[in-house]
Motif scaffolding. Sequence first.
Motif, PDB file in Angstrom:
ATOM      1  N   ARG A  79       7.369 127.310  44.799  1.00 31.13           N
ATOM      2  CA  ARG A  79       6.406 126.591  43.778  1.00 31.13           C
ATOM      3  C   ARG A  79       5.986 125.198  44.217  1.00 31.13           C
ATOM      4  O   ARG A  79       4.944 124.747  43.883  1.00 31.13           O
ATOM      5  N   HIS A  80       6.764 124.575  44.943  1.00 30.74           N
ATOM      6  CA  HIS A  80       6.492 123.212  45.349  1.00 30.74           C
ATOM      7  C   HIS A  80       5.372 123.357  46.386  1.00 30.74           C
ATOM      8  O   HIS A  80       4.586 122.218  46.527  1.00 30.74           O
ATOM      9  N   LEU A  81       5.717 124.190  47.335  1.00 28.47           N
ATOM     10  CA  LEU A  81       4.692 124.370  48.412  1.00 28.47           C
ATOM     11  C   LEU A  81       3.011 124.756  47.917  1.00 28.47           C
ATOM     12  O   LEU A  81       1.924 124.455  48.435  1.00 28.47           O
ATOM     13  N   ARG A  82       3.143 125.615  46.984  1.00 31.71           N
ATOM     14  CA  ARG A  82       2.053 125.987  46.254  1.00 31.71           C
ATOM     15  C   ARG A  82       1.415 125.143  45.449  1.00 31.71           C
ATOM     16  O   ARG A  82       0.082 124.741  45.837  1.00 31.71           O
ATOM     17  N   ASP A  83       1.998 124.499  44.714  1.00 27.66           N
ATOM     18  CA  ASP A  83       1.513 123.417  43.853  1.00 27.66           C
ATOM     19  C   ASP A  83       1.326 121.671  44.604  1.00 27.66           C
ATOM     20  O   ASP A  83       0.643 120.988  44.201  1.00 27.66           O
ATOM     21  N   ARG A  84       2.268 121.568  45.224  1.00 33.16           N
ATOM     22  CA  ARG A  84       2.263 120.152  46.229  1.00 33.16           C
ATOM     23  C   ARG A  84       2.080 119.087  45.115  1.00 33.16           C
ATOM     24  O   ARG A  84       1.299 118.304  45.068  1.00 33.16           O
ATOM     25  N   PRO A  85       3.382 119.124  44.480  1.00 31.94           N
ATOM     26  CA  PRO A  85       3.102 118.174  43.170  1.00 31.94           C
ATOM     27  C   PRO A  85       3.598 116.621  43.695  1.00 31.94           C
ATOM     28  O   PRO A  85       3.501 115.640  42.744  1.00 31.94           O
ATOM     29  N   ASP A  86       3.798 116.334  44.850  1.00 35.31           N
ATOM     30  CA  ASP A  86       4.234 115.254  45.506  1.00 35.31           C
ATOM     31  C   ASP A  86       3.655 114.736  46.806  1.00 35.31           C
ATOM     32  O   ASP A  86       3.152 115.586  47.318  1.00 35.31           O
ATOM     33  N   ASP A  87       3.815 113.556  47.062  1.00 37.48           N
ATOM     34  CA  ASP A  87       3.158 113.023  48.292  1.00 37.48           C
ATOM     35  C   ASP A  87       3.846 113.657  49.615  1.00 37.48           C
ATOM     36  O   ASP A  87       3.365 114.343  50.523  1.00 37.48           O
ATOM     37  N   PHE A  88       5.298 114.211  49.406  1.00 39.74           N
ATOM     38  CA  PHE A  88       5.907 114.988  50.657  1.00 39.74           C
ATOM     39  C   PHE A  88       5.123 115.936  50.663  1.00 39.74           C
ATOM     40  O   PHE A  88       4.827 116.552  51.720  1.00 39.74           O
ATOM     41  N   HIS A  89       5.124 117.021  49.725  1.00 35.92           N
ATOM     42  CA  HIS A  89       4.680 118.334  49.979  1.00 35.92           C
ATOM     43  C   HIS A  89       3.193 118.483  50.367  1.00 35.92           C
ATOM     44  O   HIS A  89       2.648 119.081  50.837  1.00 35.92           O
ATOM     45  N   ALA A  90       2.510 117.442  49.665  1.00 34.79           N
ATOM     46  CA  ALA A  90       1.265 117.198  49.864  1.00 34.79           C
ATOM     47  C   ALA A  90       0.799 117.026  51.526  1.00 34.79           C
ATOM     48  O   ALA A  90      -0.446 116.977  51.927  1.00 34.79           O
ATOM     49  N   GLY A  91       1.446 116.049  51.813  1.00 33.75           N
ATOM     50  CA  GLY A  91       1.572 115.531  53.133  1.00 33.75           C
ATOM     51  C   GLY A  91       1.748 116.458  54.643  1.00 33.75           C
ATOM     52  O   GLY A  91       1.876 116.335  55.639  1.00 33.75           O
ATOM     53  N   LEU A  92       2.241 117.684  54.111  1.00 32.94           N
ATOM     54  CA  LEU A  92       2.796 118.793  55.181  1.00 32.94           C
ATOM     55  C   LEU A  92       1.391 119.143  55.719  1.00 32.94           C
ATOM     56  O   LEU A  92       0.692 119.645  55.368  1.00 32.94           O
ATOM     57  N   GLY A  93       1.677 119.334  57.090  1.00 33.35           N
ATOM     58  CA  GLY A  93       0.571 120.025  58.166  1.00 33.35           C
ATOM     59  C   GLY A  93       0.773 121.605  57.863  1.00 33.35           C
ATOM     60  O   GLY A  93       1.698 122.045  57.095  1.00 33.35           O
ATOM     61  N   PRO A  94      -0.275 122.614  58.342  1.00 36.98           N
ATOM     62  CA  PRO A  94      -0.332 123.726  57.798  1.00 36.98           C
ATOM     63  C   PRO A  94       0.508 124.771  58.514  1.00 36.98           C
ATOM     64  O   PRO A  94       0.749 126.014  57.790  1.00 36.98           O
ATOM     65  N   LEU A  95       1.198 124.408  59.386  1.00 34.76           N
ATOM     66  CA  LEU A  95       2.019 125.468  60.115  1.00 34.76           C
ATOM     67  C   LEU A  95       3.409 125.062  60.156  1.00 34.76           C
ATOM     68  O   LEU A  95       4.044 123.830  60.564  1.00 34.76           O
ATOM     69  N   ALA A  96       4.333 126.051  59.741  1.00 36.61           N
ATOM     70  CA  ALA A  96       5.620 125.879  59.541  1.00 36.61           C
ATOM     71  C   ALA A  96       6.486 126.670  60.613  1.00 36.61           C
ATOM     72  O   ALA A  96       6.255 127.861  60.684  1.00 36.61           O
ATOM     73  N   PHE A  97       7.343 126.202  61.423  1.00 32.53           N
ATOM     74  CA  PHE A  97       8.439 127.071  62.107  1.00 32.53           C
ATOM     75  C   PHE A  97       9.690 127.428  61.208  1.00 32.53           C
ATOM     76  O   PHE A  97      10.323 126.539  60.677  1.00 32.53           O
ATOM     77  N   GLY A  98      10.193 128.477  61.684  1.00 34.25           N
ATOM     78  CA  GLY A  98      11.599 129.154  61.179  1.00 34.25           C
ATOM     79  C   GLY A  98      12.438 129.599  62.208  1.00 34.25           C
ATOM     80  O   GLY A  98      11.904 130.304  62.970  1.00 34.25           O
ATOM     81  N   PHE A  99      13.727 129.379  61.811  1.00 33.95           N
ATOM     82  CA  PHE A  99      14.528 130.059  62.853  1.00 33.95           C
ATOM     83  C   PHE A  99      14.642 131.767  62.675  1.00 33.95           C
ATOM     84  O   PHE A  99      14.704 132.313  63.634  1.00 33.95           O
ATOM     85  N   ASP A 100      14.255 132.178  61.643  1.00 34.39           N
ATOM     86  CA  ASP A 100      14.048 133.790  61.153  1.00 34.39           C
ATOM     87  C   ASP A 100      13.104 133.709  60.359  1.00 34.39           C
ATOM     88  O   ASP A 100      13.444 133.680  58.999  1.00 34.39           O
ATOM     89  N   PRO A 101      11.887 133.902  60.592  1.00 30.75           N
ATOM     90  CA  PRO A 101      10.675 134.202  59.749  1.00 30.75           C
ATOM     91  C   PRO A 101      10.883 135.195  58.621  1.00 30.75           C
ATOM     92  O   PRO A 101      10.492 134.998  57.631  1.00 30.75           O
ATOM     93  N   GLY A 102      11.850 136.158  58.942  1.00 26.02           N
ATOM     94  CA  GLY A 102      12.062 137.253  57.952  1.00 26.02           C
ATOM     95  C   GLY A 102      12.864 136.692  56.709  1.00 26.02           C
ATOM     96  O   GLY A 102      12.784 137.307  55.726  1.00 26.02           O
ATOM     97  N   ARG A 103      13.542 135.668  56.762  1.00 26.31           N
ATOM     98  CA  ARG A 103      14.213 134.929  55.813  1.00 26.31           C
ATOM     99  C   ARG A 103      13.334 134.222  54.695  1.00 26.31           C
ATOM    100  O   ARG A 103      13.532 134.073  53.821  1.00 26.31           O
ATOM    101  N   PHE A 104      11.918 133.900  55.334  1.00 24.53           N
ATOM    102  CA  PHE A 104      11.202 133.286  54.242  1.00 24.53           C
ATOM    103  C   PHE A 104       9.980 133.904  53.979  1.00 24.53           C
ATOM    104  O   PHE A 104       8.841 133.471  53.631  1.00 24.53           O
ATOM    105  N   ALA A 105       9.834 135.341  54.060  1.00 24.97           N
ATOM    106  CA  ALA A 105       8.710 136.120  53.757  1.00 24.97           C
ATOM    107  C   ALA A 105       8.089 136.029  52.527  1.00 24.97           C
ATOM    108  O   ALA A 105       6.971 136.220  52.180  1.00 24.97           O
TER     109      ALA A 105
END
Length: 286
Positions: free
Chosen positions: A89-115
């Motif tokens: 919800r926070h990544l979708r809505d970006r309700p604060d400066d932290f989430h709004a300031g994130l770049g477009p690409l995310a790295f994960g240790f196991d991408p299947g965990r955040f499908a």
Amino acid sequence: MFERIDGLAAIADRYDGFVFDVWGTLYDGGAAYPQAVAVLQRLAAAGKAVVVLSNSPRPAAVVAERLDGIGIPAALYREVITSGGECHRHLRDRPDDFHAGLGPLAFGFDPGRFAHILPGTGFESTPELEAADWILNAGPRSGLDTVADYEAALARGAARGLAMICANPDKVVYEQGVKMIHAGALAQRYEELGGRVHYHGKPHAPVFARSIEVLGARPDRVLVVGDNRATDVAGAVAAGLDSLMLADGVHCDDLLVAGRLADERLRAFLAVPGPQPLWVADRLGW
């Protein structure tokens, strides 16, 4: 000062709303605990409001489906709130400066965990740490891994100054009796290496505030029920809520002897500085 109780019936009349943890409280990755369904049925019959609050990196609908499959239907609670759902919800809505300031690409240790976390947010995953703008930590590839297995990646991310979002603050869980590390353990090490971590889930305030809102009860009439002192109890204390800590979950090795809560172990455990539960029980029961 805490007080031991044998079951929830002893204190249920004191509260109008209840916040239940899932893993270690209602089940441990297998079937529902024997008394969990009975407790929720009793509370529903008494007209009590219940929220299920989970540090699962999965969306609420997935956890609700899992609960239904083990005999805990949606009729027994008002809503499931998950750390993964709140992260999405926070990544979708970006309700604060932290989430709004994130770049477009995310790295994960196991991408299947955040499908379920990234789709629909405008962010994408990358398997290359060097290409990432930030780290989405939803857990290790395997709970049987150790934090040391991720040391190189954690150190490199911290050196690059990448922000980490932790979608499950739990450090360890017990899955059908087997102790496993979780995302919170990786996040803790990342902070030790100088990395910056933003958490979604218990013990952090937003999920407790949302739980109280859903329950529609006064905070002094809400009880948090869980097995983890560092997440369930700590979050309750910080939010000004009472808590019931169950001994047969994540702290079982510290508290139980032959399956029963040992008074001397409990006193020693709670003598260590930290958040204190108001109530303690061997396990969830009525």
